[in-house]
Write an enzyme that holds these catalytic residues in place. Structure first.
Site, PDB file in Angstrom:
ATOM      1  CB  SER A 284      -5.266  21.296   2.254  1.00  0.00           C
ATOM      2  OG  SER A 284      -4.600  22.433   1.709  1.00  0.00           O
TER       3      SER A 284
ATOM      4  CD  GLU B 103       1.341  18.699  -1.572  1.00  0.00           C
ATOM      5  OE1 GLU B 103       0.959  19.547  -1.231  1.00  0.00           O
ATOM      6  OE2 GLU B 103       1.090  16.908  -1.254  1.00  0.00           O
TER       7      GLU B 103
ATOM      8  CG  HIS C 103      -1.671  20.448  -1.488  1.00  0.00           C
ATOM      9  ND1 HIS C 103      -1.566  21.040  -0.848  1.00  0.00           N
ATOM     10  CD2 HIS C 103      -3.353  21.563  -1.316  1.00  0.00           C
ATOM     11  CE1 HIS C 103      -2.664  20.838   0.317  1.00  0.00           C
ATOM     12  NE2 HIS C 103      -3.188  21.521   0.263  1.00  0.00           N
TER      13      HIS C 103
END
Length: 313
Positions: free
Chosen positions: A152, A244, A274
């Site tokens: 991320s 996502e 995610h």
């Protein structure tokens, strides 16, 4: 899709996602989340008995060394950047990833506790990442024996680190792994998967990007790595979920890297949430993903030395 994944994504869709929509609407929410993160650092996070975790110190920040068992190659290392939107989480919260990545890579993982917002800026996080990488080289690790990885926001930091090293003419690591990377911080509405994503609200991702790019040029490749020139970067593995809201920017990173001649392994897992590898304790797909990471690193190690040298040039 396993029954465990179906159950978990349904739970996320009904709890975590709407909570994020409600809470992430004011800068004070970031301050509160950051303070909760500071408190979480004092909480003991259990890990398997065969896993070793010891503190790591760098010039401007700390972290931890994670070893997923015995018999690791101590001449090699993974430098890991945790996710959390640049305002939350820590190496401690991401141990479910780092110890399994240590096993998959067959080497220790050093998870960096880099500086985050809202007190610090993106440039501070990047400075910490570059300092940690330089520290590893000064401790005797060969650049080709270092793998940079992150998830991320940590995937964003991994890509920015590669671009910064290349632009400064510094030796590059041997490979990089990005899990659900947040690679585009320009102000655009994410329409793809805005309803399908079980975890991240597209509007809150956009709001957060505006916060972190205030006063910056969001088109700068060190701010939005998806806009960078990937020429000369080492082999790259990107793992994302098909539903996502960040999927398209992961695809774009893979496409731009391939066009620049970078060997890329891109995996888009059907309907996975995610950063799903962090859920390996309950998701069989997540456990399988680590086997794929091991396969990728094995393929990188098997590349002819001349190819590795040219990638690091």
């Amino acid at each position: 899709m396993s029954w465990q994944a179906r159950a978990l994504t349904g739970l996320m869709r009904g709890t975590v996602k709407p909570a994020s929509v409600l809470l992430m609407r004011h800068p004070l929410a970031l301050v509160g989340a950051a303070r909760l993160g500071d408190l979480a650092r004092m909480v003991h996070v259990p890990h398997p008995a065969h896993v070793s975790v010891v503190p790591a110190e760098f010039a401007s920040c700390g972290g931890e060394w994670v070893r997923g068992g015995q018999g690791l190659d101590e001449r090699k290392v993974v430098l890991y950047f945790h996710g959390g939107g640049y305002f939350s989480c820590s190496p401690r919260t991401h141990r479910p990833i780092t110890w399994r990545l240590s096993v998959a890579a067959g080497r220790p993982v050093v998870a960096l506790d880099y500086r985050q917002g809202p007190v610090h800026r993106l440039a501070d996080s990047l400075a910490d990442a570059l300092d940690a990488y330089d520290c590893l080289l000064r401790r005797g690790y060969a650049p080709g024996d270092v793998v940079v990885a992150g998830d991320s926001a940590g995937g964003h930091l991994a890509l920015a680190t590669l671009l910064a090293l290349r632009d400064r003419g510094l030796p590059l690591p041997g490979a990089a792994i990005c899990l659900s990377p947040w690679a585009d911080l320009t102000d655009f509405p994410r329409r793809a998967n805005r309803w399908q994503d079980p975890l991240l609200p597209a509007s809150r991702v956009r709001w957060l990007a505006r916060r972190w790019t205030s006063g910056l040029d969001p088109r700068d490749p060190l701010v939005s790595p998806v806009r960078g020139d990937f020429t000369g970067l080492p082999p790259l593995m990107i793992v994302t979920g098909s539903t996502e809201v960040l999927r398209d920017e992961a695809r774009r990173v893979a496409e731009r890297a391939r066009l620049a001649g970078v060997p890329v392994r891109y995996e888009e897992w059907p309907r996975m949430p995610h950063v799903f590898p962090i859920l390996a304790e309950v998701l069989p797909e997540a456990r399988l993903a680590f086997r794929h990471m091991a396969s990728f690193l094995g393929a990188v190690a098997a590349r002819p030395a001349s190819m590795g040298d040219s990638a690091a040039a």
